[in-house]
Design a protein around this motif. Structure first.
Motif, short mmCIF file in Angstrom:
data_model
loop_
_atom_site.label_atom_id
_atom_site.label_comp_id
_atom_site.label_asym_id
_atom_site.label_seq_id
_atom_site.Cartn_x
_atom_site.Cartn_y
_atom_site.Cartn_z
N LYS A 20 -3.15 1.05 17.44
CA LYS A 20 -1.23 1.13 17.22
C LYS A 20 -1.08 0.19 15.89
CE LYS A 20 2.96 0.81 18.40
NZ LYS A 20 3.88 -0.07 19.92
N ILE A 21 -1.76 -0.37 15.38
CA ILE A 21 -1.53 -0.96 14.17
C ILE A 21 -1.82 -0.50 13.16
CG2 ILE A 21 -2.16 -3.62 12.96
CD1 ILE A 21 -1.68 -4.67 15.93
N GLU A 22 -2.86 -0.13 13.74
CA GLU A 22 -3.83 0.69 12.66
C GLU A 22 -3.60 1.91 12.04
OE1 GLU A 22 -6.59 0.07 10.74
OE2 GLU A 22 -6.93 -1.95 10.90
N GLU A 23 -2.57 3.00 13.12
CA GLU A 23 -1.97 3.79 13.11
C GLU A 23 -0.69 3.63 12.31
OE1 GLU A 23 -1.22 8.05 12.53
OE2 GLU A 23 -3.00 6.76 13.21
N TRP A 24 0.06 2.23 12.24
CA TRP A 24 1.28 2.48 11.88
C TRP A 24 0.83 2.07 10.29
CZ3 TRP A 24 3.08 -1.58 9.04
CH2 TRP A 24 4.68 -1.58 8.78
#
Length: 168
Positions: A100-104
Motif C-alpha cells: 500500500k505504501i509503495e502504491e501510494w
C-alpha cells in the motif's frame, strides 16, 4: 488524528524539538522501503548525494490528505528541488502495509526517493516528533537538514511557499 491542510500564505515554522536542537540528527534505526534491511542514520549519511545542500525528511502516512498534497507538490517541483540541491527522503510514520505504501508513492510521489519505514516509530520518537503519551504524529511534518544532517528547520502545515521553503 491528522491535522488537515489549510491555505496558508507561509508554511508553519515550528520550534525545533529538544532532540533536534543538536548539531546532528539524532541516532535512529528503522527499515528500508522493502522492509527487509535496517535503515539507520549511518545509512542516511551514505545516500546523501555529494551535490546535496539540504535534506528533507518528509513524514507521511497513506491516509493523510495533507501529506498527499505536499508530496504531489514536491513531485511537481522535482526540477527545482534538484536545481537547488534538495534531496527528499520519505519517512512513513508507523504503517506496516508495504504494498500500500509503495502504491501510494508510485501514485503521488517519486519512486526514486528513498523511503524509510518507521513502523515502530523509532525515528519519530528519537527526533521528538512523538513524545510523552502521544501515539500518533501530527501531520504534516518535515525536518529540514543541511548536507551534514544538522537540523535546520521543523516544518508543520505547508503554505504557498512550500516547497520553495526547502531551498531558501
Amino acid at each position: 488524528m491528522a491535522a488537515f491542510a489549510v491555505s496558508l500564505e507561509k508554511s508553519e515554522r515550528l520550534p525545533l524539538t529538544l532532540e533536534l536542537q543538536k548539531n546532528s540528527l539524532p541516532w535512529f534505526v528503522a527499515r528500508d522501503r522493502n522492509d527487509k534491511e535496517p535503515f539507520s542514520k549511518k545509512h542516511l549519511e551514505t545516500i546523501v548525494n555529494p551535490q546535496t545542500k539540504r535534506v528533507a525528511l518528509v513524514f507521511f502516512a497513506t491516509w493523510c490528505i495533507p501529506c498527499k498534497e505536499g508530496i504531489v507538490l514536491l513531485r511537481d517541483n522535482q526540477a527545482e528541488l534538484d536545481k537547488n540541491g534538495v534531496q527528499i527522503i520519505l519517512v512513513n510514520a508507523g504503517e506496516s502495509d508495504v504494498p500500500k505504501i509503495e502504491e501510494w508513492i508510485k501514485t503521488y510521489g517519486n519512486v526514486n526517493w528513498p523511503v524509510i519505514l518507521d513502523k515502530f516509530k523509532n525515528v519519530q520518537k528519537n527526533t521528538g516528533l512523538l513524545s510523552g503519551s502521544a501515539t500518533e504524529i501530527v501531520f504534516p511534518r518535515t525536518i529540514l537538514l543541511d548536507n551534514k544532517l544538522k537540523p535546520l528547520l521543523l516544518i508543520g502545515a505547508e503554505g504557498k511557499d512550500w516547497p520553495a521553503i526547502l531551498w531558501e
